[in-house]
Write a protein that holds these residues in place. Structure first.
Motif, PDB file in Angstrom:
ATOM      1  N   ALA B 407      24.707  41.982  18.050  1.00  0.00           N
ATOM      2  CA  ALA B 407      23.867  41.913  16.844  1.00  0.00           C
ATOM      3  C   ALA B 407      24.227  40.693  16.006  1.00  0.00           C
ATOM      4  O   ALA B 407      23.348  40.023  15.442  1.00  0.00           O
ATOM      5  N   ALA B 408      25.523  40.390  15.914  1.00  0.00           N
ATOM      6  CA  ALA B 408      25.936  39.196  15.171  1.00  0.00           C
ATOM      7  C   ALA B 408      25.369  37.943  15.824  1.00  0.00           C
ATOM      8  O   ALA B 408      24.889  37.026  15.155  1.00  0.00           O
ATOM      9  N   GLU B 409      25.431  37.920  17.156  1.00  0.00           N
ATOM     10  CA  GLU B 409      24.903  36.772  17.900  1.00  0.00           C
ATOM     11  C   GLU B 409      23.404  36.606  17.634  1.00  0.00           C
ATOM     12  O   GLU B 409      22.917  35.495  17.401  1.00  0.00           O
ATOM     13  N   THR B 410      22.686  37.711  17.653  1.00  0.00           N
ATOM     14  CA  THR B 410      21.238  37.688  17.400  1.00  0.00           C
ATOM     15  C   THR B 410      20.936  37.132  16.008  1.00  0.00           C
ATOM     16  O   THR B 410      20.059  36.270  15.841  1.00  0.00           O
ATOM     17  N   LEU B 411      21.659  37.613  15.015  1.00  0.00           N
ATOM     18  CA  LEU B 411      21.389  37.154  13.648  1.00  0.00           C
ATOM     19  C   LEU B 411      21.782  35.695  13.468  1.00  0.00           C
ATOM     20  O   LEU B 411      21.112  34.946  12.749  1.00  0.00           O
ATOM     21  N   ALA B 412      22.880  35.283  14.096  1.00  0.00           N
ATOM     22  CA  ALA B 412      23.293  33.875  14.017  1.00  0.00           C
ATOM     23  C   ALA B 412      22.200  32.982  14.583  1.00  0.00           C
ATOM     24  O   ALA B 412      21.858  31.937  14.012  1.00  0.00           O
ATOM     25  N   LYS B 413      21.633  33.389  15.708  1.00  0.00           N
ATOM     26  CA  LYS B 413      20.540  32.612  16.298  1.00  0.00           C
ATOM     27  C   LYS B 413      19.355  32.550  15.338  1.00  0.00           C
ATOM     28  O   LYS B 413      18.752  31.500  15.140  1.00  0.00           O
ATOM     29  N   ALA B 414      19.016  33.690  14.758  1.00  0.00           N
ATOM     30  CA  ALA B 414      17.869  33.745  13.842  1.00  0.00           C
ATOM     31  C   ALA B 414      18.090  32.839  12.636  1.00  0.00           C
ATOM     32  O   ALA B 414      17.139  32.309  12.063  1.00  0.00           O
ATOM     33  N   GLU B 415      19.333  32.660  12.259  1.00  0.00           N
ATOM     34  CA  GLU B 415      19.632  31.803  11.104  1.00  0.00           C
ATOM     35  C   GLU B 415      19.922  30.361  11.521  1.00  0.00           C
ATOM     36  O   GLU B 415      20.293  29.535  10.691  1.00  0.00           O
ATOM     37  N   GLY B 416      19.833  30.083  12.806  1.00  0.00           N
ATOM     38  CA  GLY B 416      20.038  28.711  13.275  1.00  0.00           C
ATOM     39  C   GLY B 416      21.476  28.250  13.210  1.00  0.00           C
ATOM     40  O   GLY B 416      21.756  27.057  13.046  1.00  0.00           O
ATOM     41  N   LEU B 417      22.415  29.186  13.320  1.00  0.00           N
ATOM     42  CA  LEU B 417      23.832  28.828  13.238  1.00  0.00           C
ATOM     43  C   LEU B 417      24.478  29.078  14.606  1.00  0.00           C
ATOM     44  O   LEU B 417      25.083  30.120  14.869  1.00  0.00           O
ATOM     45  N   GLU B 418      24.347  28.058  15.472  1.00  0.00           N
ATOM     46  CA  GLU B 418      24.712  28.234  16.877  1.00  0.00           C
ATOM     47  C   GLU B 418      26.189  28.544  17.089  1.00  0.00           C
ATOM     48  O   GLU B 418      26.545  29.413  17.884  1.00  0.00           O
ATOM     49  N   ALA B 419      27.056  27.812  16.390  1.00  0.00           N
ATOM     50  CA  ALA B 419      28.492  28.004  16.618  1.00  0.00           C
ATOM     51  C   ALA B 419      28.922  29.417  16.245  1.00  0.00           C
ATOM     52  O   ALA B 419      29.807  29.998  16.881  1.00  0.00           O
TER      53      ALA B 419
END
Lengths: 436, 436
Positions: B407-419
């Motif tokens: 879920a964290a990975e999904t939200l990071a992607k949605a926010e454009g924060l790849e690292a």
């Protein structure tokens, strides 16, 4: 690349002090511009809000469209993928569970003389949450601000979020819905802060404003402070990783870069007891920087503000860490609990190699709004406590007043405050007359 | 004399709004002067402190005398009468007992996936307390600031108190001793705040500064905020008394005057359901004003900012009170607990006729540093919480990371924060490879 320091070098103290003192942000002075916008919204209300919104966000709306309707929110939310929705729901649930434990209990007790003492907590009546538009419009930040407010019991929670070119962020609106936000306004900048603080025909005023924003928003929050409460003015993000050499260099590199990619002014630091690991992490950062989407931002942050510090032992690391007072502190060591006990100044602790800082940004449960710029020495991250206030309570009995009143009278006299003393004396005299 | 309002009048809302909005304090803009003093202390340290102190306080000391020695404190304290000492000791003891209950507990628990979550409170390492000199040098304020700091666990507590013409206040020094203050400096004004924030050769810097002061001190606190934490910037004092007609008019008059005597800008308000009582209190205030030592100050405050408001019932009183959000709120009614439950915005509650506000200033136990100027809508009085900070804690296990990491990975992607996403993904990949 990032600088290298070692506590064994004679120049260490000078270099470390320079690192601590590095000015990472140049805020242009926009106080005058912001003051004008606030005065305009105060005097002209909706008319000013509409005008400023149309100009800055390149739209053409009337006052009736300032508030985002529930049906519009429904429409936008319907665009969210199932995967994104499930992730946001999990985050909201975990943040709610964590913050529900922060609700402070009321207290009441009787002292030896029968006086009742205590205090009571009540929620701030109305709160406003600023959400940036465009690239920095993060649904996770909506949850991190709105959920604690609602857990605290804030009855009216209003969000302002600019929608440049009329474009809404469906995930942000879903976050508002999941967190129980009551009102959403498509307004941004200093004008949004002014509307929340002073109210307009459409936007009723609130008592407290939180949430991140650009330099205009920050200046506006400073300006309205006093009229309403505000949260901290957050600076650029920071991470410190302390390692004993056991962590995977690539994982550490990614954790450092996950702060660096936020902002060119972000700061990523590694303190390690192992010089070989220092080299390995440095190489891993370089390798990852070659392909990272936000490599330009992350690279600049790492080059200008990043640092790797080698130390003799973990006690030395803990002492340096307390001087840094980092926003985020990862302890990638064999026994993180023992090291954590030696740490005093940190916004959030992430223990062990399985706890990347990014977990804390989204789904860990703790808040990701944390003290920056060394302010963890004296302040805490956002919490339920930011949306409640304490009223102290005292109820004297005649007996209690007889026991402690004379001391109050004595001190009032010593401070030259006669009426203070008389207000106690008048009551004591009646008690003595009445033979009570 | 003070104005009279009645909720039955058609003009009430206009008059009440004017009362709420009355500007009670004109602060001259001293920011520039203060900025110069701060810059001077930062660059020249003790030399600047000595020079400014000798000039403003009309003394002639060297740097070695900036700190008040223990033997000097002993000498001054010996001048305190037994009665004053006993009163101060009682106050210190009661304030300590009350505030000891405010120490917040640490928390730690495991979630359903085995992750450890929680937080830990630690004391601010070093705090500075500003104590005004001259007439406003109140030993009670020393206790109200210093005791919570020491209860919180502040290791180093420094007091700065100007001693104009070289004259010390023995009771202030005794209060420092009773509260456990570690260092006392005979320095005042913006230069004292600068020394506490940035340090000099003699004064080591602190992390947090609290305490009242004049306009220069307040401006200096604003200026150093960020470098250190500060408490609220307090405005002139306020009291609201709500009565159902049962209270003794003279006691209520004295309670109103005990705020009015502080400052010409203080505000004393009475809301009563009984018009006859309104008249009686007004007459009692006038009578007391004839002989009161500080009648000039109290009279001006009462005339310019005082008011008596008659209402239909206590519900109406509670609603008006929440709009006023008073610093001090006395409920002189037959059943104060029932009325108290309807109050949301107040710094401190004083229940029943035996609890004059002056008790709270000295020996009640609760703090007398309270939110003014309607800020009880969003803030609380000084407490142990002002001298502690929270560090949140998270420790994931491999199982917990598998459960919430995606879920964290999904939200990071949605926010454009790849690292952010990669830092989670790298760990999940290893877990999956390892078949864990």
């Amino acid at each position: 690349m990032a600088r290298t320091l070692s506590t064994r070098d004679s120049t260490f103290e000078t270099e470390f002090t320079a690192l601590l003192g590095a000015k990472r942000e140049d805020s242009p002075d926009v106080a005058e511009t912001v003051a004008k916008i606030i005065a305009d919204v105060r005097s002209r209300g909706d008319a000013a809000l509409v005008e400023l919104t149309n100009r800055f966000d390149r739209v053409s709306i009337g006052a009736e469209a300032l508030r985002v309707s529930e049906s519009e929110i429904d429409t936008e939310i319907a665009k969210v993928t199932d995967e994104d929705r499930a992730a946001l729901e999990l985050a909201a649930e975990r943040i709610r569970d964590y913050h529900a434990r922060q609700l402070p209990p009321d207290q009441s007790w009787q002292d030896a003389h029968g006086a009742t003492l205590g205090w009571r907590w009540t929620a701030v009546n109305a709160a406003g949450l600023y959400v940036p538009g465009g690239l920095a419009s993060y649904p996770s930040s909506v949850l991190m601000n709105a959920v604690p407010a609602k857990v605290a019991g804030v009855r009216r929670l209003a969000v302002t979020v600019p929608m440049p070119d009329g474009i809404a962020n469906p995930l942000v609106l879903l976050a508002c819905r999941l967190a129980g936000v009551d009102e959403v306004y498509r307004v941004g900048g200093a004008q949004a802060i002014a509307a929340l603080a002073y109210g307009t025909e459409t936007v009723r005023p609130v008592d407290k404003i939180t949430g991140p924003g650009n330099v205009f928003v920050a200046a506006a929050k400073r300006a309205v402070f006093g009229q309403v409460g505000i949260d901290m003015i957050a600076g650029p993000s920071e991470i410190l990783v302390i390692s004993d050499g056991t962590g995977d260099p690539d994982w550490i590199a990614l954790d450092l870069l996950s702060q660096a990619e936020h902002d060119e002014s972000a700061q990523s630091l590694l303190i390690t007891t192992d010089p070989a690991q220092a080299d390995a992490v440095r190489a891993a950062v370089e390798a990852r920087l070659e392909t990272l989407e936000r490599r330009e931002i992350a690279g600049k942050s790492w080059e200008e503000f990043g640092a790797i510090i080698t130390v003799s032992d973990l006690d030395e690391a803990a002492a340096l860490s307390d001087r840094i007072a980092p926003e985020h502190l990862e302890l990638v060591v064999d026994d993180p609990e023992t090291l954590a006990a030696k740490i005093t100044n940190a916004g959030a602790l992430f223990l062990g190699q399985w706890t990347p800082e990014a977990i804390g940004d989204y789904v860990g449960g703790p808040n990701h709004v944390l003290p920056t710029a060394r302010s963890a020495r004296f302040s805490s991250g956002l919490s339920v406590m930011d949306f409640v206030k304490r009223t102290t309570i005292a109820r004297m009995t005649p007996e209690a007043l007889k026991a402690v009143g004379p001391a109050a009278e004595t001190l009032a006299k010593a401070e030259g405050l006669e009426a203070h003393g008389l207000s106690v004396r008048a009551r004591l005299d009646q008690l003595n007359e009445g033979g009570a």
